[in-house]
Design a protein around this motif. Structure first.
Motif, PDB file in Angstrom:
ATOM      1  N   ASN A  65      31.764  48.490  49.383  1.00 22.73           N
ATOM      2  CA  ASN A  65      30.687  50.670  48.473  1.00 22.73           C
ATOM      3  C   ASN A  65      31.982  50.501  47.486  1.00 22.73           C
ATOM      4  OD1 ASN A  65      27.756  50.708  49.442  1.00 22.73           O
ATOM      5  ND2 ASN A  65      29.202  51.044  51.686  1.00 22.73           N
ATOM      6  N   ALA A  66      33.152  50.466  47.556  1.00 21.92           N
ATOM      7  CA  ALA A  66      34.460  50.941  46.706  1.00 21.92           C
ATOM      8  C   ALA A  66      34.079  50.002  45.556  1.00 21.92           C
ATOM      9  CB  ALA A  66      35.068  50.938  46.754  1.00 21.92           C
ATOM     10  N   LEU A  67      34.020  48.705  45.988  1.00 20.85           N
ATOM     11  CA  LEU A  67      33.580  48.327  43.995  1.00 20.85           C
ATOM     12  C   LEU A  67      32.204  48.193  43.434  1.00 20.85           C
ATOM     13  CD1 LEU A  67      35.941  45.110  45.718  1.00 20.85           C
ATOM     14  CD2 LEU A  67      36.304  46.348  43.393  1.00 20.85           C
ATOM     15  N   GLN A  68      30.751  48.623  43.903  1.00 18.56           N
ATOM     16  CA  GLN A  68      30.100  48.721  43.339  1.00 18.56           C
ATOM     17  C   GLN A  68      30.173  50.043  42.765  1.00 18.56           C
ATOM     18  OE1 GLN A  68      27.337  47.248  43.502  1.00 18.56           O
ATOM     19  NE2 GLN A  68      27.093  45.964  45.203  1.00 18.56           N
ATOM     20  N   ARG A  69      30.658  51.275  43.573  1.00 20.43           N
ATOM     21  CA  ARG A  69      30.854  52.313  42.362  1.00 20.43           C
ATOM     22  C   ARG A  69      31.598  52.039  40.856  1.00 20.43           C
ATOM     23  NH1 ARG A  69      32.904  54.291  47.860  1.00 20.43           N
ATOM     24  NH2 ARG A  69      35.131  54.604  46.948  1.00 20.43           N
ATOM     25  N   ALA A  70      32.411  51.188  41.478  1.00 19.60           N
ATOM     26  CA  ALA A  70      33.375  50.675  39.250  1.00 19.60           C
ATOM     27  C   ALA A  70      32.019  50.375  38.702  1.00 19.60           C
ATOM     28  CB  ALA A  70      34.634  50.103  40.091  1.00 19.60           C
ATOM     29  N   GLU A  71      31.131  50.022  38.531  1.00 21.98           N
ATOM     30  CA  GLU A  71      30.199  49.281  37.810  1.00 21.98           C
ATOM     31  C   GLU A  71      31.187  48.853  37.114  1.00 21.98           C
ATOM     32  OE1 GLU A  71      27.424  51.014  35.379  1.00 21.98           O
ATOM     33  OE2 GLU A  71      28.004  53.671  36.534  1.00 21.98           O
ATOM     34  N   LEU A  72      31.454  47.712  37.466  1.00 20.91           N
ATOM     35  CA  LEU A  72      32.374  46.551  36.808  1.00 20.91           C
ATOM     36  C   LEU A  72      31.637  45.931  35.569  1.00 20.91           C
ATOM     37  CD1 LEU A  72      33.619  44.967  40.390  1.00 20.91           C
ATOM     38  CD2 LEU A  72      34.866  46.847  38.476  1.00 20.91           C
ATOM     39  N   THR A  73      32.439  45.783  34.486  1.00 20.15           N
ATOM     40  CA  THR A  73      31.212  44.963  33.307  1.00 20.15           C
ATOM     41  C   THR A  73      32.032  43.172  33.949  1.00 20.15           C
ATOM     42  OG1 THR A  73      33.760  44.823  32.576  1.00 20.15           O
ATOM     43  CG2 THR A  73      31.962  46.494  31.894  1.00 20.15           C
ATOM     44  N   GLU A  74      30.985  42.583  32.623  1.00 19.01           N
ATOM     45  CA  GLU A  74      31.190  41.186  33.933  1.00 19.01           C
ATOM     46  C   GLU A  74      32.681  41.077  33.214  1.00 19.01           C
ATOM     47  OE1 GLU A  74      28.073  38.162  31.571  1.00 19.01           O
ATOM     48  OE2 GLU A  74      27.090  41.175  30.578  1.00 19.01           O
ATOM     49  N   GLN A  75      33.297  41.398  32.275  1.00 20.57           N
ATOM     50  CA  GLN A  75      34.619  41.142  32.015  1.00 20.57           C
ATOM     51  C   GLN A  75      35.367  41.594  32.515  1.00 20.57           C
ATOM     52  OE1 GLN A  75      35.993  39.528  29.328  1.00 20.57           O
ATOM     53  NE2 GLN A  75      37.977  39.629  30.465  1.00 20.57           N
ATOM     54  N   GLU A  76      35.419  42.605  33.458  1.00 21.31           N
ATOM     55  CA  GLU A  76      35.994  43.303  34.507  1.00 21.31           C
ATOM     56  C   GLU A  76      35.486  42.429  35.656  1.00 21.31           C
ATOM     57  OE1 GLU A  76      36.319  47.659  32.864  1.00 21.31           O
ATOM     58  OE2 GLU A  76      34.765  47.127  34.526  1.00 21.31           O
ATOM     59  N   VAL A  77      34.977  41.821  35.973  1.00 14.47           N
ATOM     60  CA  VAL A  77      34.483  40.688  37.293  1.00 14.47           C
ATOM     61  C   VAL A  77      35.008  39.657  36.886  1.00 14.47           C
ATOM     62  CG1 VAL A  77      32.865  39.283  38.197  1.00 14.47           C
ATOM     63  CG2 VAL A  77      32.755  41.748  38.165  1.00 14.47           C
ATOM     64  N   ARG A  78      35.306  38.986  35.664  1.00 14.04           N
ATOM     65  CA  ARG A  78      35.992  37.571  35.150  1.00 14.04           C
ATOM     66  C   ARG A  78      37.832  38.261  35.709  1.00 14.04           C
ATOM     67  NH1 ARG A  78      32.161  36.641  31.600  1.00 14.04           N
ATOM     68  NH2 ARG A  78      33.176  37.986  29.579  1.00 14.04           N
ATOM     69  N   THR A  79      38.250  39.076  35.001  1.00 13.22           N
ATOM     70  CA  THR A  79      39.848  39.464  35.329  1.00 13.22           C
ATOM     71  C   THR A  79      39.744  39.772  37.393  1.00 13.22           C
ATOM     72  OG1 THR A  79      39.381  40.674  33.022  1.00 13.22           O
ATOM     73  CG2 THR A  79      41.130  41.597  34.489  1.00 13.22           C
ATOM     74  N   LEU A  80      38.811  40.125  37.174  1.00 11.70           N
ATOM     75  CA  LEU A  80      39.066  39.653  39.162  1.00 11.70           C
ATOM     76  C   LEU A  80      39.339  39.060  39.199  1.00 11.70           C
ATOM     77  CD1 LEU A  80      37.474  43.775  39.633  1.00 11.70           C
ATOM     78  CD2 LEU A  80      39.870  43.389  40.012  1.00 11.70           C
ATOM     79  N   HIS A  81      38.735  38.076  39.591  1.00 15.80           N
ATOM     80  CA  HIS A  81      38.852  36.882  39.709  1.00 15.80           C
ATOM     81  C   HIS A  81      39.719  36.034  39.493  1.00 15.80           C
ATOM     82  CE1 HIS A  81      34.644  35.353  41.255  1.00 15.80           C
ATOM     83  NE2 HIS A  81      33.806  36.058  39.823  1.00 15.80           N
ATOM     84  N   GLY A  82      40.033  36.368  37.890  1.00 12.36           N
ATOM     85  CA  GLY A  82      41.596  36.417  38.016  1.00 12.36           C
ATOM     86  C   GLY A  82      42.620  36.698  39.053  1.00 12.36           C
ATOM     87  N   ALA A  83      42.678  37.889  38.942  1.00 11.78           N
ATOM     88  CA  ALA A  83      43.924  38.467  39.672  1.00 11.78           C
ATOM     89  C   ALA A  83      43.792  37.681  41.065  1.00 11.78           C
ATOM     90  CB  ALA A  83      43.391  39.730  39.897  1.00 11.78           C
ATOM     91  N   VAL A  84      42.406  37.466  42.197  1.00 11.46           N
ATOM     92  CA  VAL A  84      42.279  37.697  43.268  1.00 11.46           C
ATOM     93  C   VAL A  84      43.305  35.748  43.026  1.00 11.46           C
ATOM     94  CG1 VAL A  84      40.742  36.466  44.930  1.00 11.46           C
ATOM     95  CG2 VAL A  84      40.594  38.229  43.697  1.00 11.46           C
ATOM     96  N   LYS A  85      42.963  35.154  42.760  1.00 11.24           N
ATOM     97  CA  LYS A  85      42.959  33.673  42.004  1.00 11.24           C
ATOM     98  C   LYS A  85      44.608  33.409  42.485  1.00 11.24           C
ATOM     99  CE  LYS A  85      42.668  29.923  39.697  1.00 11.24           C
ATOM    100  NZ  LYS A  85      42.346  28.788  38.209  1.00 11.24           N
ATOM    101  N   ALA A  86      45.181  34.508  41.401  1.00 13.87           N
ATOM    102  CA  ALA A  86      46.224  35.135  41.071  1.00 13.87           C
ATOM    103  C   ALA A  86      47.530  35.257  42.533  1.00 13.87           C
ATOM    104  CB  ALA A  86      46.747  35.480  40.171  1.00 13.87           C
ATOM    105  N   LEU A  87      46.518  35.816  43.063  1.00 14.66           N
ATOM    106  CA  LEU A  87      47.068  36.950  44.501  1.00 14.66           C
ATOM    107  C   LEU A  87      47.261  35.156  46.052  1.00 14.66           C
ATOM    108  CD1 LEU A  87      45.721  40.206  45.140  1.00 14.66           C
ATOM    109  CD2 LEU A  87      47.806  39.030  43.698  1.00 14.66           C
ATOM    110  N   VAL A  88      46.122  34.999  45.087  1.00 17.54           N
ATOM    111  CA  VAL A  88      46.460  33.783  45.898  1.00 17.54           C
ATOM    112  C   VAL A  88      47.452  32.671  45.938  1.00 17.54           C
ATOM    113  CG1 VAL A  88      44.352  31.804  47.660  1.00 17.54           C
ATOM    114  CG2 VAL A  88      43.634  34.073  47.203  1.00 17.54           C
ATOM    115  N   GLN A  89      47.331  32.552  44.859  1.00 15.00           N
ATOM    116  CA  GLN A  89      48.096  31.285  44.995  1.00 15.00           C
ATOM    117  C   GLN A  89      49.497  31.329  44.380  1.00 15.00           C
ATOM    118  OE1 GLN A  89      46.693  29.360  40.237  1.00 15.00           O
ATOM    119  NE2 GLN A  89      45.274  28.118  41.428  1.00 15.00           N
TER     120      GLN A  89
END
Lengths: 250, 250
Positions: free
Chosen positions: B217-241
């Motif tokens: 619900n929190a992330l839905q509210r953000a109305e993320l753009t495609e670019q922002e979703v790509r950025t978040l993917h990168g962020a999660v990946k970075a955190l995991v590694q």
């Protein structure tokens, strides 16, 4: 509260769904003119009616059956007729939203208001529309404007429900007067037309219905008060008696 | 145009009447998730479907069947969920009118929008509502708020149709960006949740569904753009590694 008046409804399912749509929007006064299936309904029809209503029983339990539109609207001060298609009549056209706001204002001013809905296949006949003050035209896709009966009721009832929170539009300011109840107006119109008939006003029987319709629409638009209707009665009486007979009767 | 998405509808009559309500308001894109009766329908059900639609065939002929809500909304940029009752979720609540105006503005800006409607008896489940950006709450009589499925569709479609003539409200200004298609967002959320699971974030299996729901619900509210979703993917990946493995992978 406003009244919902179904004229010649065909399917009990649609009456049941109408009750549901009404109660969804807090309405309970249902009036039915000449339903296809006679009331009280046979058991199997009654079951279908209540099943379609899905526990919205209040409008059904209190529903009143009438044999004419005139009877059904006799106590109302304001009546609107719903249509999907344009009709060739000089009446004010309003949207459901506009009508809802105005009816709220009327009801708050102590008036009783109702809305007419026609039978499923044909909609209202012109003679029924003529009995109304305004026409509510539900704006729909012009390529497919045929609304289910209960859906049409829902649109009007939904706007009515919404209108409680909207600012209210102006209605005709009448001081302490009300528009005449429809029964009073109808008495006058009938009398007026009878007198015109006697006076040879309707030169052709063929044209008479259209002429009557135009007269009725014109006088509906005037929003006559009870006092004004009484005055008009007097005026017609005076005209009919003529100066000579009035002298005689003194 | 917006899409109407029926989730687990039970009665073919309601699907038919939904098609009718849609076409009344100029809508034709009907999507159905797991209808009770499997499609293509058996002949006798198909007859009942088309009878209820009363010649509003375009939405039925083009209807698409899906096996999950996620699939059904994958290409949409904005999704609203309808409910009759309040749900305990941190989402924006809008009226049908507000939603209609905003969806008009989105569609004019090139976005694809749709509205979810739940099954007749239960309404939408929370997990389906979680997939939506906003909740459309249809304001009704609190003592009888249970709207028929096709009636709920009509209210939303009617407001959509009206909104073409109303001034349009502001929506989030995004320049040339669009909100991410729901499929992109869902991929990210799934990946995010998987990584959280692996990382031991969900300390209790019992609490996990609620925590996932709140995150979504929190992330839905953000109305993320495609670019922002790509950025978040990168962020999660970075955190995991983590810093060590990132150095190693260079």
């Amino acid at each position: 509260m406003i009244s919902i008046i179904l004229v010649n409804p065909q399917m009990v399912e649609n009456i049941g769904m109408t009750a549901r749509a009404m109660l969804n929007c807090g309405l309970t006064d249902l009036r039915i003119v000449n339903p296809r299936d006679p009331w009280p309904l046979e058991d199997w029809l009654r079951e279908r009616l209540y099943a379609a209503a899905s526990r919205a029983e209040a409008p059904l339990n209190g529903a009143r059956i009438f044999t004419s539109v005139q009877e059904a609207i006799a106590d109302l001060h304001y009546v609107a007729a719903t249509t999907a298609q344009a009709r060739d009549m000089v009446k004010r056209w309003v949207t459901p939203k506009q009508a809802a706001g105005e009816m709220r204002a009327r009801v708050q001013a102590g008036q009783k208001a109702g809305v007419l809905f026609g039978p499923e296949r044909t909609g209202l006949f012109n003679e029924d529309i003529t009995l109304a003050s305004d026409i509510i035209c539900i704006p729909m896709n012009p390529d497919y404007s045929s609304l289910n009966l209960a859906q049409a009721v829902l649109v009007v009832a939904y706007e009515w429900y919404q209108a409680q929170t909207n600012p209210q539009p102006d209605i005709l300011r009448m001081g302490k007067s009300y528009p005449a109840p429809r029964a009073d107006l109808h008495n006058f119109l009938t009398r007026f037309e009878d007198e015109l008939q006697t006076a040879g006003f309707f030169t052709s029987e063929e044209m008479k219905p259209t002429m009557v319709q135009n007269l009725r629409n014109a006088l509906q638009r005037a929003e006559l008060t009870e006092q004004e209707v009484r005055t008009l009665h007097g005026a017609v009486k005076a005209l009919v008696q003529g100066p000579k007979r009035r002298l005689n009767s003194q």
